[in-house]
Design a protein around this motif. Structure first.
Motif, PDB file in Angstrom:
ATOM      1  N   ALA A 188      11.992  27.054  29.971  1.00  0.00           N
ATOM      2  CA  ALA A 188      11.901  26.064  28.899  1.00  0.00           C
ATOM      3  C   ALA A 188      12.125  26.744  27.559  1.00  0.00           C
ATOM      4  O   ALA A 188      11.858  27.925  27.408  1.00  0.00           O
ATOM      5  N   LEU A 189      12.616  25.979  26.608  1.00  0.00           N
ATOM      6  CA  LEU A 189      12.798  26.520  25.269  1.00  0.00           C
ATOM      7  C   LEU A 189      11.497  26.460  24.480  1.00  0.00           C
ATOM      8  O   LEU A 189      11.306  27.193  23.540  1.00  0.00           O
ATOM      9  N   PHE A 190      10.629  25.574  24.868  1.00  0.00           N
ATOM     10  CA  PHE A 190       9.349  25.421  24.196  1.00  0.00           C
ATOM     11  C   PHE A 190       8.288  25.143  25.246  1.00  0.00           C
ATOM     12  O   PHE A 190       8.442  24.246  26.060  1.00  0.00           O
ATOM     13  N   PHE A 191       7.238  25.915  25.243  1.00  0.00           N
ATOM     14  CA  PHE A 191       6.148  25.736  26.194  1.00  0.00           C
ATOM     15  C   PHE A 191       5.054  24.926  25.519  1.00  0.00           C
ATOM     16  O   PHE A 191       4.490  25.345  24.506  1.00  0.00           O
ATOM     17  N   ASP A 192       4.758  23.766  26.062  1.00  0.00           N
ATOM     18  CA  ASP A 192       3.756  22.866  25.489  1.00  0.00           C
ATOM     19  C   ASP A 192       2.367  23.246  26.004  1.00  0.00           C
ATOM     20  O   ASP A 192       1.867  22.683  26.976  1.00  0.00           O
ATOM     21  N   TYR A 249       2.621  31.195  27.399  1.00  0.00           N
ATOM     22  CA  TYR A 249       2.020  30.246  26.458  1.00  0.00           C
ATOM     23  C   TYR A 249       2.515  30.467  25.034  1.00  0.00           C
ATOM     24  O   TYR A 249       2.556  29.541  24.237  1.00  0.00           O
ATOM     25  N   LYS A 250       2.902  31.707  24.714  1.00  0.00           N
ATOM     26  CA  LYS A 250       3.395  32.020  23.369  1.00  0.00           C
ATOM     27  C   LYS A 250       4.921  31.990  23.304  1.00  0.00           C
ATOM     28  O   LYS A 250       5.504  32.444  22.319  1.00  0.00           O
ATOM     29  N   ASP A 251       5.570  31.458  24.339  1.00  0.00           N
ATOM     30  CA  ASP A 251       7.037  31.385  24.394  1.00  0.00           C
ATOM     31  C   ASP A 251       7.687  32.765  24.309  1.00  0.00           C
ATOM     32  O   ASP A 251       8.764  32.919  23.752  1.00  0.00           O
ATOM     33  N   GLN A 252       7.026  33.760  24.866  1.00  0.00           N
ATOM     34  CA  GLN A 252       7.569  35.111  24.837  1.00  0.00           C
ATOM     35  C   GLN A 252       7.954  35.608  26.228  1.00  0.00           C
ATOM     36  O   GLN A 252       8.339  36.757  26.387  1.00  0.00           O
ATOM     37  N   GLU A 311       9.847  33.922  29.903  1.00  0.00           N
ATOM     38  CA  GLU A 311      10.378  32.776  30.640  1.00  0.00           C
ATOM     39  C   GLU A 311       9.622  32.601  31.951  1.00  0.00           C
ATOM     40  O   GLU A 311       9.038  33.547  32.474  1.00  0.00           O
ATOM     41  N   GLN A 347       7.985  20.384  30.052  1.00  0.00           N
ATOM     42  CA  GLN A 347       6.880  20.808  29.198  1.00  0.00           C
ATOM     43  C   GLN A 347       6.951  22.289  28.908  1.00  0.00           C
ATOM     44  O   GLN A 347       6.371  22.812  28.026  1.00  0.00           O
TER      45      GLN A 347
END
Length: 67
Positions: free
Chosen positions: A2-6, A39-42, A44, A67
């Motif tokens: 995902a490009l953004f983790f919600d 969780y910090k989008d760091q 994949e 998500q």
């Protein structure tokens, strides 16, 4: 994946099921440190990890991928 983790969405789903981030990490075969990176989008998420998240959270794989 995902490009953004919600993070809020995931934490809400975990809370609804009485689960924790630690359990999510263990089920996916990753360390808590690795999950923190997700969780910090760091970091994949692999396709297999998405499948495990979906199963644990009781939602379709496509929903986890969004998500």
């Amino acid at each position: 994946m995902a490009l953004f983790f919600d993070a809020a969405w995931f934490d809400a789903r975990l809370g609804e099921r009485g689960l924790s981030r630690s359990i999510l990490a263990a089920a996916a075969g990753m360390s808590e440190a690795d999950l923190a990176l997700v969780y910090k989008d760091q970091r994949e998420v692999s396709a297999r990890e998405v499948e495990v998240f979906a199963e644990l959270l009781g939602v379709p794989v496509a929903e986890v991928a969004r998500q």
